[in-house]
Design a protein around this motif. Structure first.
Motif, short mmCIF file in Angstrom:
data_model
loop_
_atom_site.label_atom_id
_atom_site.label_comp_id
_atom_site.label_asym_id
_atom_site.label_seq_id
_atom_site.Cartn_x
_atom_site.Cartn_y
_atom_site.Cartn_z
N THR A 177 11.98 9.71 -10.29
CA THR A 177 10.62 9.19 -10.32
C THR A 177 9.65 10.35 -10.52
O THR A 177 9.72 11.35 -9.80
N PHE A 178 8.77 10.23 -11.50
CA PHE A 178 7.75 11.23 -11.75
C PHE A 178 6.43 10.76 -11.14
O PHE A 178 6.10 9.57 -11.18
N ALA B 197 2.70 6.88 -11.16
CA ALA B 197 4.11 7.03 -10.81
C ALA B 197 4.95 6.24 -11.80
O ALA B 197 4.57 5.14 -12.22
N SER B 198 6.10 6.82 -12.16
CA SER B 198 6.97 6.13 -13.11
C SER B 198 8.42 6.57 -12.93
O SER B 198 8.71 7.77 -12.97
N PRO B 199 9.34 5.61 -12.73
CA PRO B 199 10.76 5.94 -12.84
C PRO B 199 11.06 6.26 -14.30
O PRO B 199 10.65 5.53 -15.20
N ALA B 200 11.75 7.37 -14.53
CA ALA B 200 12.10 7.75 -15.90
C ALA B 200 13.31 8.67 -15.84
O ALA B 200 13.31 9.66 -15.10
N GLY B 201 14.33 8.33 -16.59
CA GLY B 201 15.50 9.18 -16.64
C GLY B 201 16.25 9.28 -15.32
O GLY B 201 16.88 10.30 -15.04
N MET C 124 5.60 15.53 -16.98
CA MET C 124 5.34 14.14 -16.59
C MET C 124 5.98 13.22 -17.61
O MET C 124 5.70 13.34 -18.81
N MET C 125 6.84 12.34 -17.14
CA MET C 125 7.50 11.36 -18.01
C MET C 125 7.07 9.97 -17.56
O MET C 125 6.98 9.69 -16.36
#
Length: 319
Positions: free
Chosen positions: A163-164, A156-160, A133-134
């Motif tokens: 979306t995680f 939920a998070s956009p990362a890299g 989880m990022m």
């Protein structure tokens, strides 16, 4: 004997999910465990279950270094997924929130990063460790809800560049089944980090993080792998002769700035070498640069943040 009913929900305007069907088991006395439907392209990353434990369900934004919560006791399930870019964390959660409300859950907290409490809220709640989880401190979205003695939280998070999604659920000890999350077999899968996804991200945002590349701290060596993002990038260059690309390497904050600028540039060069030598991309249309640790996308105070910051981005240029 329980009945089973199929609830279908049409969600308009969401790129990654246009139609979801929620299968709910209905017992004579009470609703049994809910089922959340994810898009077919969701990639399961991890599952951690506790047979009997206590979960502090966040019920309000962070205030004075504290996150208000309500304790729920029972079987705790922690699961994470990786999805293609969805535009925003809220766009990921909207259809899931609708499913929960449809099934009788009461929403306690529904907030974006800044309204939740930003950094302090993120580190005041339970989050599955990286790389499963990022969380980008500035762009995540959180939701919590309950139904009687059942609880669920969504993060939920956009990362890299992707979306995680994290879902934590609590079922009372006497519940017959835990909350399950399924993907619709009938819906065609979107082809992961495809040429279509990459091209759209490049043309709309002007840059894209190549999320399937991994570098150890201080290393410039690109490990062996299929790297779908690089294959899509090479295809994009071949299909769009009017564009050039700048590959920009980034690092965490371990070491001096001068050292990291050199490391980040060599990481970008390693990606260019892969594109030109293995995928026969036109090297004359690919430039490289190193930013060191000057452009982080996560906190360098955490392991997960440093991992996210070690990356290579492709920046779109015109001829």
């Amino acid at each position: 004997m329980s009945l089973r009913r199929l609830w279908c929900l049409h969600v308009a305007g969401l790129r990654w999910l246009a139609h979801v069907c929620v299968l709910v088991a209905i017992a004579p006395a009470r609703l049994a465990a809910a089922e959340l439907m994810l898009p077919a392209e969701a990639e399961a990353l991890s599952q951690r279950d506790t047979a009997l434990g206590v979960y502090q369900l966040p019920t309000g934004p962070e205030r004075a270094d504290e996150v208000p919560s309500q304790a729920f006791e029972g079987r705790i399930s922690r699961r994470t997924w990786r999805l293609p870019p969805a535009g925003s964390a809220l766009e990921v959660l909207v259809p899931l929130r609708a499913q929960l409300v449809e099934q009788g859950y009461e929403v306690h907290l529904d907030c974006a990063a800044r309204d939740c409490g930003g950094f302090d809220f993120r580190f005041g709640i339970e989050v599955v460790p990286a790389p499963d989880m990022m969380v980008d401190i500035s762009t995540y979205h959180f939701l919590s809800a309950s139904r009687g003695d059942e609880a669920v939280s969504l993060l939920a998070s956009p990362a890299g560049g992707v979306t995680f999604l994290q879902i934590i659920t609590v079922q009372p000890p006497e519940a017959a089944a835990a909350v399950t999350v399924t993907k619709p077999a009938a819906l065609p899968a979107v082809p992961g980090p495809s040429l279509v996804d990459l091209a759209k991200t490049l043309e709309v945002r002007g840059h894209v993080v190549l999320t399937d590349l991994e570098f150890e701290s201080g290393s410039t060596r690109l490990q062996e792998g299929a790297f779908p993002s690089l294959r899509a990038l090479a295809a994009f260059l071949g299909d769009n002769p009017q564009y050039r690309l700048l590959l920009v390497g980034h690092t965490d904050t371990v070491g001096s700035l001068q050292q990291n600028i050199g490391i980040s540039e060599r990481r970008a060069q390693a990606v260019k070498d892969y594109l030109t030598q293995r995928l026969e991309a036109d090297g004359s249309r690919i430039d490289v640069a190193g930013a060191g640790f000057l452009a982080p996308i996560a906190s360098n105070l955490t392991t997960e943040g440093r991992l996210a910051n070690r990356r290579v981005e492709a920046v779109l240029l015109t001829e």
